[in-house]
Write a protein that holds these residues in place. Structure first.
Motif, PDB file in Angstrom:
ATOM      1  N   GLY A  42       0.812  -1.220   0.000  1.00 40.04           N
ATOM      2  CA  GLY A  42       0.000   0.000   0.000  1.00 40.04           C
ATOM      3  C   GLY A  42       0.840   1.262   0.000  1.00 40.04           C
ATOM      4  O   GLY A  42       2.057   1.210   0.192  1.00 40.04           O
ATOM      5  N   ARG A  70       0.024  -5.383  -5.290  1.00 36.44           N
ATOM      6  CA  ARG A  70      -0.008  -6.485  -4.327  1.00 36.44           C
ATOM      7  C   ARG A  70       0.036  -7.788  -5.125  1.00 36.44           C
ATOM      8  O   ARG A  70      -0.354  -7.832  -6.289  1.00 36.44           O
ATOM      9  N   THR A 120       5.162   1.062   5.955  1.00 36.56           N
ATOM     10  CA  THR A 120       3.760   0.738   6.164  1.00 36.56           C
ATOM     11  C   THR A 120       3.092   1.849   6.944  1.00 36.56           C
ATOM     12  O   THR A 120       3.649   2.357   7.900  1.00 36.56           O
ATOM     13  N   ILE A 121       1.919   2.207   6.499  1.00 38.59           N
ATOM     14  CA  ILE A 121       1.207   3.279   7.178  1.00 38.59           C
ATOM     15  C   ILE A 121       0.706   2.801   8.541  1.00 38.59           C
ATOM     16  O   ILE A 121       0.507   3.578   9.464  1.00 38.59           O
ATOM     17  N   ASP A 122       0.519   1.487   8.666  1.00 42.70           N
ATOM     18  CA  ASP A 122      -0.054   0.944   9.904  1.00 42.70           C
ATOM     19  C   ASP A 122       0.938   0.930  11.069  1.00 42.70           C
ATOM     20  O   ASP A 122       0.544   0.692  12.210  1.00 42.70           O
ATOM     21  N   MET A 164      -7.058   4.253   9.015  1.00 43.30           N
ATOM     22  CA  MET A 164      -6.447   2.978   8.609  1.00 43.30           C
ATOM     23  C   MET A 164      -5.878   2.230   9.809  1.00 43.30           C
ATOM     24  O   MET A 164      -5.613   2.821  10.850  1.00 43.30           O
ATOM     25  N   GLY A 165      -5.649   0.984   9.635  1.00 41.60           N
ATOM     26  CA  GLY A 165      -5.130   0.126  10.697  1.00 41.60           C
ATOM     27  C   GLY A 165      -5.807  -1.218  10.597  1.00 41.60           C
ATOM     28  O   GLY A 165      -6.862  -1.445  11.157  1.00 41.60           O
ATOM     29  N   ARG A 166      -5.178  -2.087   9.802  1.00 44.36           N
ATOM     30  CA  ARG A 166      -5.792  -3.376   9.492  1.00 44.36           C
ATOM     31  C   ARG A 166      -5.816  -4.278  10.727  1.00 44.36           C
ATOM     32  O   ARG A 166      -6.861  -4.754  11.132  1.00 44.36           O
ATOM     33  N   GLU A 176      -9.925   0.862  11.182  1.00 43.84           N
ATOM     34  CA  GLU A 176     -10.740   0.065  10.246  1.00 43.84           C
ATOM     35  C   GLU A 176     -10.821  -1.420  10.605  1.00 43.84           C
ATOM     36  O   GLU A 176     -11.784  -2.095  10.258  1.00 43.84           O
ATOM     37  N   LEU A 194     -11.142  -5.932   4.539  1.00 43.26           N
ATOM     38  CA  LEU A 194     -11.958  -5.548   5.693  1.00 43.26           C
ATOM     39  C   LEU A 194     -13.351  -5.090   5.270  1.00 43.26           C
ATOM     40  O   LEU A 194     -13.552  -4.553   4.182  1.00 43.26           O
ATOM     41  N   TYR A 197      -8.049   6.784   2.688  1.00 42.37           N
ATOM     42  CA  TYR A 197      -6.937   6.904   1.736  1.00 42.37           C
ATOM     43  C   TYR A 197      -6.282   8.285   1.768  1.00 42.37           C
ATOM     44  O   TYR A 197      -5.128   8.426   1.387  1.00 42.37           O
ATOM     45  N   ARG A 237      -2.964   8.627   3.686  1.00 39.93           N
ATOM     46  CA  ARG A 237      -1.714   8.002   3.215  1.00 39.93           C
ATOM     47  C   ARG A 237      -1.323   8.437   1.800  1.00 39.93           C
ATOM     48  O   ARG A 237      -0.255   8.069   1.315  1.00 39.93           O
TER      49      ARG A 237
END
Ligand SMILES: Nc1ncnc2c1ncn2[C@@H]1O[C@H](COP(=O)(O)OP(=O)(O)OP(=O)(O)O)[C@@H](O)[C@H]1O
Ligand SMILES: O=P(O)(O)OC[C@H]1O[C@](O)(CO)[C@@H](O)[C@@H]1O
Ligand SMILES: [Mg+2]
Length: 539
Positions: free
Chosen positions: A162, A225, A279-281, A324-326, A380, A405, A437, A440
């Motif tokens: 991502g 991906r 990673t943004i997470d 965000m935050g899987r 999320e 998700l 989105y 990020r």
């Protein structure tokens, strides 16, 4: 420490109890870097247990540059050094050269241009007198000797996974750093992620062509991906004569980088593989923080502010902001702590429930009575099991195998609306903001830009010095070369048992949702899991 031990090959640490010292040299020469990693992992695990006796001290064995194995014992207590592989571990006759850095105008008057081969970075900075010194990594930075001549380098850069603010800055700084510090001209951009190696043409990167890209969000090289095919990728690397591979991406990407490194080693080709964690997470293990994270948290403030403005301007306003935050709630947690306009933060790590005493509905009603409005920040990945139940949905996956998700923001908005309208007969004003989105897709802020520069330059110095199969990143604020497996074996999550989450609860005064039996059961399991996967989350 003995200066003669300045090593280029991975040092080995063995338990005195497990290997008789007389047979050490013979045993070590047969240990490959892979089995070395496994070996260290085993020992590391036992060291974490406080019950381990101090008699079980570690002794370390290094292979010095002349190839002789030397043995020394750390006098200050148990100490683990998790080194990264070096090209000479599978290409022992590789010639080395004097680092040209000293001749560049940038480094001409620097007093200590080169990092000592003895410098290590401690993973644990808070220690007690009697506890082991723990894990250490090789300090990043320029080395006196390099294993590539400038004109011989043919580097490539690829970005996968991502988006994240700062990717373009890293690309720019790798290109400029290689060119300005080491005089490298041949730098290829692989387009569209891993699959770009074998399905797209490359693009030539020069300081001029990347000069302005840090001002834009996204990735100049595009990303994707899925599509990781180790054999096809390494075939392509060989065919194009590439000998330095810079791979920017998250945990999945780093696993891919490890596979590339292993295949390169198996083929015995001179290719340095360097991973730059993205990673943004912020869920990459070991490193302090991932680049772009601060920028994203800052951008999230704008959405939270908008929600707050909206809800305080109406009667019984309830704002929901989905971030965000899987699997991890770092962005939500930090955005909440930074904002002070948030009444409640919900993250994947912390189970919550809606109805009854101590539940979310009760809290919303209480805040509406007290303040007339309230804001909820939602990661999320939070409450996915509830959403799945409601939507009777099966879990779908993206091309990389990550779970897709369901929209917990929409679900929660609807649940709150239904509860207050139908059960409490109260009129409320719901405002749902989904800036997912947006946080990020922006360019990185000033501090992330500087961080990206350091990452890029550290990666370049490491590859030029012949290190490979490493991920670069700050560990307690010092940049280090970390074995890739260390950053992929676990994912960082917010630890509910750490003080940071307690700080958030103390700041928002939201319920901890621990009074429901179902949650208590799950929570207890979570704590056990947390301890089993003990790792440092050090923001
Ligand atoms: N176990 C693995 N082995 C080899 N390659 C992998 C593995 N897992 C993922 N990859 C590859 O890495 C690339 C990126 O993976 P993924 O989409 O999971 O993003 P990521 O790097 O984890 O970043 P983000 O944090 O943004 O999701 C993909 O091309 C994928 O095929
Ligand atoms: O870009 P995609 O494939 O929609 O993926 C979104 C996911 O990627 C991440 O931003 C991680 O990079 C997650 O926070 C999010 O769930
Ligand atoms: Mg990932």
């Amino acid at each position: 420490m003995d200066a003669a031990l300045s090593s280029t090959s991975p040092p080995l640490y063995l338990s005195r109890n497990s290997v008789p010292s007389t047979s050490l040299n013979a045993k070590i020469t047969s240990v490959t870097s892979l089995s070395f990693a496994n070996f260290v992992l085993t020992k590391k695990f036992s060291l974490r247990r406080p019950s381990i006796s101090r008699h079980n001290r570690l002794i370390k064995v290094r292979t010095s540059e002349d190839g002789a194995n030397k043995l020394s014992e750390d006098q200050n207590g148990d100490f683990i050094f998790e080194d990264v592989p070096h090209l000479t571990s599978f290409l022992p006759d590789l010639p080395s050269y004097t680092n040209p850095l000293k001749k560049t105008q940038a480094y001409a008057i620097v007093k200590r241009t080169f990092v000592s081969p003895e410098d290590v970075v401690a993973q644990k900075v808070v220690v007690q007198k009697e506890t082991p010194r723990g894990i250490h990594f090789r300090r990043a930075g320029p080395r006196e000797k390099v294993y590539f001549q400038s004109e011989e380098v043919r580097a490539c850069i690829v970005t996968c996974g991502g988006l994240c603010p700062g990717i373009n800055t890293v690309i720019r700084e790798i290109v400029c750093g290689l060119n300005i510090m080491y005089g490298v001209d041949e730098i290829l951009g692989i387009q569209g992620g891993y699959r770009g190696f074998y399905s797209k043409n490359t693009v030539q990167l020069t300081p001029k062509s990347v000069n302005d890209i840090h001002k834009r969000g996204g990735t100049f090289l595009q990303t994707s991906r899925g599509g990781h095919d180790t054999i096809k990728i390494v075939d392509n690397i060989q065919d194009r004569g590439i000998n330095q591979v810079y791979i920017i991406g998250g945990d999945g990407t780093q696993k891919g980088a490890a596979a590339i490194y292993k295949e390169v080693e198996r083929r015995g080709i001179k290719v340095a593989v360097a991973g730059i964690p993205k990673t943004i997470d912020n869920d990459i293990a070991v490193i302090d923080k991932s680049f772009g994270f601060d920028t994203a948290v800052e951008e999230a403030q704008r959405a939270i502010n908008a929600a707050h403005v909206e809800v305080e301007s109406v009667e019984n306003g309830v704002g929901i902001v989905k971030l965000m935050g899987r699997y991890s709630g770092f962005i939500a947690m930090h955005a909440t702590l930074a904002s002070r306009d948030v009444d409640c933060c919900l993250i994947p790590e912390s189970p919550f429930y809606l109805e009854g005493q101590g539940g979310l509905f009760e809290f919303v009603e209480q805040r509406l009575k007290e303040n007339g409005h309230m804001v909820i920040v939602l990661a999320e990945g939070a409450g996915q099991e509830y959403v799945a139940q409601s939507f009777h949905s099966s879990s779908e996956k993206d091309a990389s195998g990550n779970r897709l998700l369901l929209d917990v923001g929409l679900w929660l908005t609807q649940k709150i609306k239904d509860h207050f309208t139908n059960v409490r007969k109260m009129a409320i004003n719901m405002k749902y903001i989904d800036p997912t989105y947006m946080i990020r897709a922006i360019p990185s802020n000033a501090s992330d830009n500087i961080y990206c520069t350091l990452l890029a330059q550290s990666a370049i110095h490491g590859a030029m010095a012949g290190y490979t199969g490493f991920t670069v990143g700050p560990v307690n604020s010092r940049h280090a070369y970390i074995p890739i497996s260390r950053v992929t074996e676990t994912q960082n999550i917010v630890k509910l048992t750490d003080r940071m989450w307690a700080r958030l609860l103390a700041s928002t005064n939201q319920p901890s949702f621990l009074s429901c039996e179902v949650v208590q059961e799950r929570f207890a399991k979570k704590i056990d899991d947390d301890f089993d996967n003990l790792k440092i989350t050090s923001i």
